[in-house]
Design a protein around this motif. Structure first.
Motif, PDB file in Angstrom:
ATOM      1  N   ILE A 150      -3.433  -7.427  -9.660  1.00 49.34           N
ATOM      2  CA  ILE A 150      -3.770  -7.359 -11.090  1.00 49.34           C
ATOM      3  C   ILE A 150      -3.325  -6.017 -11.678  1.00 49.34           C
ATOM      4  O   ILE A 150      -2.683  -5.964 -12.736  1.00 49.34           O
ATOM      5  CB  ILE A 150      -5.285  -7.597 -11.296  1.00 49.34           C
ATOM      6  CG1 ILE A 150      -5.658  -9.003 -10.797  1.00 49.34           C
ATOM      7  CG2 ILE A 150      -5.677  -7.436 -12.753  1.00 49.34           C
ATOM      8  CD1 ILE A 150      -7.138  -9.301 -10.749  1.00 49.34           C
ATOM      9  N   ASP A 169      -4.467   4.876  -6.008  1.00 53.72           N
ATOM     10  CA  ASP A 169      -4.740   3.824  -5.031  1.00 53.72           C
ATOM     11  C   ASP A 169      -4.459   4.432  -3.663  1.00 53.72           C
ATOM     12  O   ASP A 169      -3.295   4.663  -3.309  1.00 53.72           O
ATOM     13  CB  ASP A 169      -3.840   2.597  -5.281  1.00 53.72           C
ATOM     14  CG  ASP A 169      -4.208   1.412  -4.385  1.00 53.72           C
ATOM     15  OD1 ASP A 169      -4.628   1.649  -3.229  1.00 53.72           O
ATOM     16  OD2 ASP A 169      -4.076   0.267  -4.835  1.00 53.72           O
ATOM     17  N   ARG A 394       2.646  -3.309  -0.016  1.00 54.92           N
ATOM     18  CA  ARG A 394       2.173  -1.926  -0.015  1.00 54.92           C
ATOM     19  C   ARG A 394       3.228  -0.963   0.515  1.00 54.92           C
ATOM     20  O   ARG A 394       2.961   0.213   0.684  1.00 54.92           O
ATOM     21  CB  ARG A 394       0.914  -1.815   0.855  1.00 54.92           C
ATOM     22  CG  ARG A 394      -0.255  -2.233   0.096  1.00 54.92           C
ATOM     23  CD  ARG A 394      -1.488  -2.448   0.876  1.00 54.92           C
ATOM     24  NE  ARG A 394      -2.495  -2.735  -0.109  1.00 54.92           N
ATOM     25  CZ  ARG A 394      -2.541  -3.833  -0.846  1.00 54.92           C
ATOM     26  NH1 ARG A 394      -1.661  -4.786  -0.638  1.00 54.92           N
ATOM     27  NH2 ARG A 394      -3.449  -4.005  -1.773  1.00 54.92           N
TER      28      ARG A 394
HETATM   29  N1  LIG Z   1     -12.959 -10.180 -14.179  1.00 58.45           N
HETATM   30  C1  LIG Z   1     -12.527 -11.222 -13.476  1.00 58.45           C
HETATM   31  O1  LIG Z   1     -12.793 -12.359 -13.830  1.00 58.45           O
HETATM   32  C2  LIG Z   1     -11.660 -11.011 -12.269  1.00 58.45           C
HETATM   33  C3  LIG Z   1     -10.666 -11.942 -11.950  1.00 58.45           C
HETATM   34  C4  LIG Z   1      -9.884 -11.755 -10.813  1.00 58.45           C
HETATM   35  C5  LIG Z   1     -10.112 -10.646 -10.006  1.00 58.45           C
HETATM   36  N2  LIG Z   1     -11.095  -9.770 -10.325  1.00 58.45           N
HETATM   37  C6  LIG Z   1     -11.318  -8.549  -9.517  1.00 58.45           C
HETATM   38  O2  LIG Z   1     -10.230  -7.646  -9.774  1.00 58.45           O
HETATM   39  C7  LIG Z   1     -10.078  -6.754  -8.682  1.00 58.45           C
HETATM   40  C8  LIG Z   1      -8.624  -6.637  -8.268  1.00 58.45           C
HETATM   41  O3  LIG Z   1      -8.147  -7.877  -7.812  1.00 58.45           O
HETATM   42  P1  LIG Z   1      -6.660  -8.034  -7.190  1.00 58.45           P
HETATM   43  O4  LIG Z   1      -6.415  -9.476  -7.053  1.00 58.45           O
HETATM   44  O5  LIG Z   1      -5.705  -7.194  -7.938  1.00 58.45           O
HETATM   45  O6  LIG Z   1      -6.900  -7.406  -5.750  1.00 58.45           O
HETATM   46  P2  LIG Z   1      -5.821  -6.775  -4.762  1.00 58.45           P
HETATM   47  O7  LIG Z   1      -6.437  -6.862  -3.414  1.00 58.45           O
HETATM   48  O8  LIG Z   1      -4.478  -7.349  -4.975  1.00 58.45           O
HETATM   49  O9  LIG Z   1      -5.774  -5.234  -5.205  1.00 58.45           O
HETATM   50  C9  LIG Z   1      -6.831  -4.338  -5.047  1.00 58.45           C
HETATM   51  C10 LIG Z   1      -6.244  -2.932  -4.905  1.00 58.45           C
HETATM   52  O10 LIG Z   1      -7.310  -1.992  -4.853  1.00 58.45           O
HETATM   53  C11 LIG Z   1      -6.919  -0.952  -3.948  1.00 58.45           C
HETATM   54  N3  LIG Z   1      -8.080  -0.194  -3.507  1.00 58.45           N
HETATM   55  C12 LIG Z   1      -8.935  -0.449  -2.467  1.00 58.45           C
HETATM   56  N4  LIG Z   1      -9.865   0.522  -2.387  1.00 58.45           N
HETATM   57  C13 LIG Z   1      -9.591   1.398  -3.394  1.00 58.45           C
HETATM   58  C14 LIG Z   1     -10.191   2.604  -3.832  1.00 58.45           C
HETATM   59  N5  LIG Z   1     -11.231   3.122  -3.185  1.00 58.45           N
HETATM   60  N6  LIG Z   1      -9.666   3.225  -4.900  1.00 58.45           N
HETATM   61  C15 LIG Z   1      -8.588   2.729  -5.552  1.00 58.45           C
HETATM   62  N7  LIG Z   1      -7.959   1.592  -5.182  1.00 58.45           N
HETATM   63  C16 LIG Z   1      -8.464   0.937  -4.117  1.00 58.45           C
HETATM   64  C17 LIG Z   1      -6.207  -1.686  -2.820  1.00 58.45           C
HETATM   65  O11 LIG Z   1      -5.355  -0.836  -2.106  1.00 58.45           O
HETATM   66  C18 LIG Z   1      -5.428  -2.735  -3.606  1.00 58.45           C
HETATM   67  O12 LIG Z   1      -4.125  -2.276  -3.907  1.00 58.45           O
HETATM   68  C19 LIG Z   1     -10.998  -7.295  -7.586  1.00 58.45           C
HETATM   69  O13 LIG Z   1     -12.213  -6.570  -7.627  1.00 58.45           O
HETATM   70  C20 LIG Z   1     -11.259  -8.731  -8.014  1.00 58.45           C
HETATM   71  O14 LIG Z   1     -12.460  -9.254  -7.505  1.00 58.45           O
HETATM   72  C21 LIG Z   1     -11.870  -9.923 -11.446  1.00 58.45           C
END
Ligand SMILES: NC(=O)c1ccc[n+]([C@@H]2O[C@H](COP(=O)([O-])OP(=O)(O)OC[C@H]3O[C@@H](n4cnc5c(N)ncnc54)[C@H](O)[C@@H]3O)[C@@H](O)[C@H]2O)c1
Ligand SMILES: O=C(O)[C@H](O)COP(=O)(O)O
Length: 526
Positions: A150, A169, A394
């Protein structure tokens, strides 16, 4: 026919797919007690974020074979409890990526131009143009925290809008950030420099309240923050205070510490705050994507086929799996271990298969090593199916080498991780009874079983040093379960590996590194 319970609203297309192989009951708004009561009759459960699938529900689901999350986050499912019960948990890792990214972007623009409040004002009969003079995002700095699926899409679109991009990140390579046109920075700098901050990481112990009063105090007075990731990453009380005092200019939240949002100071805020009820994934397109993705997986598992996005069960054929099962655990443990020694950004993982492993099918072991390595960043989201792709995205390069010469064990695995903080390696093998032994760390021979909390030091082999570390741990009330030292030459460089009964309290690692003779100290949590 098997029975599937759908306990949150999902698109009809998903129900149609499930109906090909099962009887489908859609029962939404169930209380946890009602769910516990009816779950015993179901073979599969399909949910979104509205249902909390606790251990109690999982234990009551005696027929359950699969839990399908029509979305990304499985933080509302007790995955370890499901795994222990042999229940596959599947999700849709990409079905709502675009929807969530677009919601974050909509929030950013709405915050800048006060769209929700201006709209309410006109609808209530007013024509007030003075109160809603906004700000442009063009040429402003956007800080993306979490540059995964995202976060990357948000970055791409924001770049096209003329924004300058910085990102934090700890698990992303500089190359990947460069590709996205983002300057990778530390969180502190991001907080101080960004005009807009958007959060896109999972909720983990490390990210819970990552944005607290202290972090908010570092932000510019004109800064605006957006959280479409997970509730609890921002301390809501501190945020409400910062907004009320004008310490920052705005916040837009889609997710909350408790959902549905109850009594909250956030509700009393004016145009500087925008609150939406967890709508990130609520587009027609995303709901079709996730419903198809997850319904197909439930259908397949009910037909005895593997699932493609299982978060807890390997997607490897059963016979290969049977042969490699003991080594898979070894590879995952070593991956976790070396990842934590190497620190944040790993750029290269060398997986060396030794002895009898050199002739084996290696791919599952490489995948298991990567799963272990990435689990610190991605938690339950990384699995045997997606570990390779996640590593590639990554910027982690994987090398596989083989050495058929049998050393002390029939087969052993050597992992070397190179990253921004240097290189580290670990070797492990299995004993006759299948128990794991770590046999070498950073080329120092040792022989320790892995344990949940470990401390590892690199130091000078000299009298009194080991006693000092023991006393220091004792003064912090940390109990040592076992200890091993390894060295290559007397009074030269040496390593010490301690298994601890308790996690290390904050600050103690710094104290350890101050002990004369200690060169480096690391904690590893397995
Ligand atoms: N609001 C909504 O309806 C909605 C919808 C979809 C996803 N989400 C949430 O959005 C978030 C991102 O989803 P995604 O699909 O991009 O996940 P993803 O796994 O593709 O990406 C998450 C990123 O966060 C990084 N990360 C991990 N720990 C970290 C830290 N301490 N500091 C900074 N970065 C860190 C990881 O390296 C990774 O690159 C998740 O929490 C997911 O649950 C929310
Ligand atoms: O993790 C997710 O996929 C999002 O938070 C969406 O949740 P929802 O399916 O309840 O809208």
């Amino acid at each position: 026919m098997p029975k599937v319970l759908v306990s949150d609203p999902i698109d009809q297309v998903g129900i149609d797919i499930l109906s090909q192989v099962a009887t489908v009951d859609v029962k939404t708004n169930l209380t946890p007690e009602q769910l516990v009561q009816i779950i015993p009759e179901y073979d599969a459960l399909m949910i979104r974020s509205g249902s909390r699938v606790t251990k109690e529900i999982i234990d009551a689901g005696t027929q359950l074979k699969i839990i399908g999350r029509a979305g990304v986050g499985v933080d509302n499912v007790d995955v370890p409890a499901a795994t222990r019960r042999g229940i596959v948990v599947v999700n849709s890792p990409e079905g709502n990526t675009i929807a969530a990214a677009e919601h974050a972007l909509a929030m950013m623009l709405s915050l800048s131009r006060y769209v929700p409040d201006a709209n309410s004002s006109v609808k209530s009969g007013q024509w007030d143009r003075k109160s809603y003079v906004g700000a442009e995002v063009y040429k402003k700095t956007l800080g993306v925290v979490g540059l995964g699926k995202i976060g990357s899409h948000v970055a791409n679109v924001a770049k096209a809008m003329g924004m300058k991009l910085i990102a934090y990140d700890p698990f992303i390579s500089t190359e990947r950030a460069d590709q996205l046109g983002c300057r990778l920075v530390e969180l502190d700098l991001l907080l101080r420099e960004a005009d807009y901050i958007t959060l896109h990481m999972p909720k983990t112990p490390e990210t819970t309240h990552l944005i607290d009063a202290e972090a908010l105090a570092k932000m510019k007075p004109n800064a605006r923050i957006i959280n479409c990731a997970r509730g609890g990453i921002i301390d809501e009380v501190a945020l409400a205070e910062a907004l009320k005092n004008g310490q920052i200019a705005g916040a837009a939240l889609d997710v909350y510490e408790t959902e549905p949002l109850g009594e909250s100071a956030l509700r009393a805020l004016g145009k500087q705050a925008i609150l939406t009820p967890h709508l990130g994934a609520s587009t027609a397109e995303a709901q079709v994507n996730v419903a198809i993705d997850v319904a197909e997986q439930i259908r397949d598992v009910l037909l005895g086929l593997p699932a493609r996005s299982a978060v807890n069960i390997p997607g490897i054929s059963p016979d290969v799996m049977e042969e490699l099962r003991p080594y898979m655990q070894l590879a995952e443990t070593l991956g976790k271990f070396v990842g934590q020694l190497a620190g944040g950004r790993v750029e290269l993982l060398n997986v060396k298969l030794q002895g009898e492993l050199a002739t084996n099918k290696s791919q599952p072991l490489v995948v298991a090593s990567l799963k272990g390595l990435l689990s610190q960043a991605l938690r339950e989201r990384v699995n045997y199916v997606n570990a390779g792709i996640e590593a590639k995205e990554r910027g982690i390069r994987v090398i596989e080498t083989r050495d058929a010469a049998v050393k002390d064990y029939a087969g052993s695995l050597h992992l070397e991780a190179k990253g921004s903080l240097g290189a580290h390696s670990v070797t492990g093998a299995l004993l006759g009874d299948g128990e794991i032994r770590i046999t070498d760390i950073d080329e120092f021979p040792i022989n320790v079983p892995p344990s949940q909390h470990m401390l590892f030091t690199l130091h000078r082999d000299m009298p009194g040093l080991i006693g000092k570390i023991g006393s220091l741990l004792g003064s912090f009330n940390v109990n040592i379960a076992s200890m091993q030292v390894g060295r290559k030459i007397v009074r030269g460089d040496a390593v010490m590996v301690l298994s601890l009964d308790d996690p290390l309290p904050d600050g103690i690692l710094t104290e350890i590194t101050k002990v004369p003779g200690i060169r480096d100290a690391y904690t590893v949590t397995l």
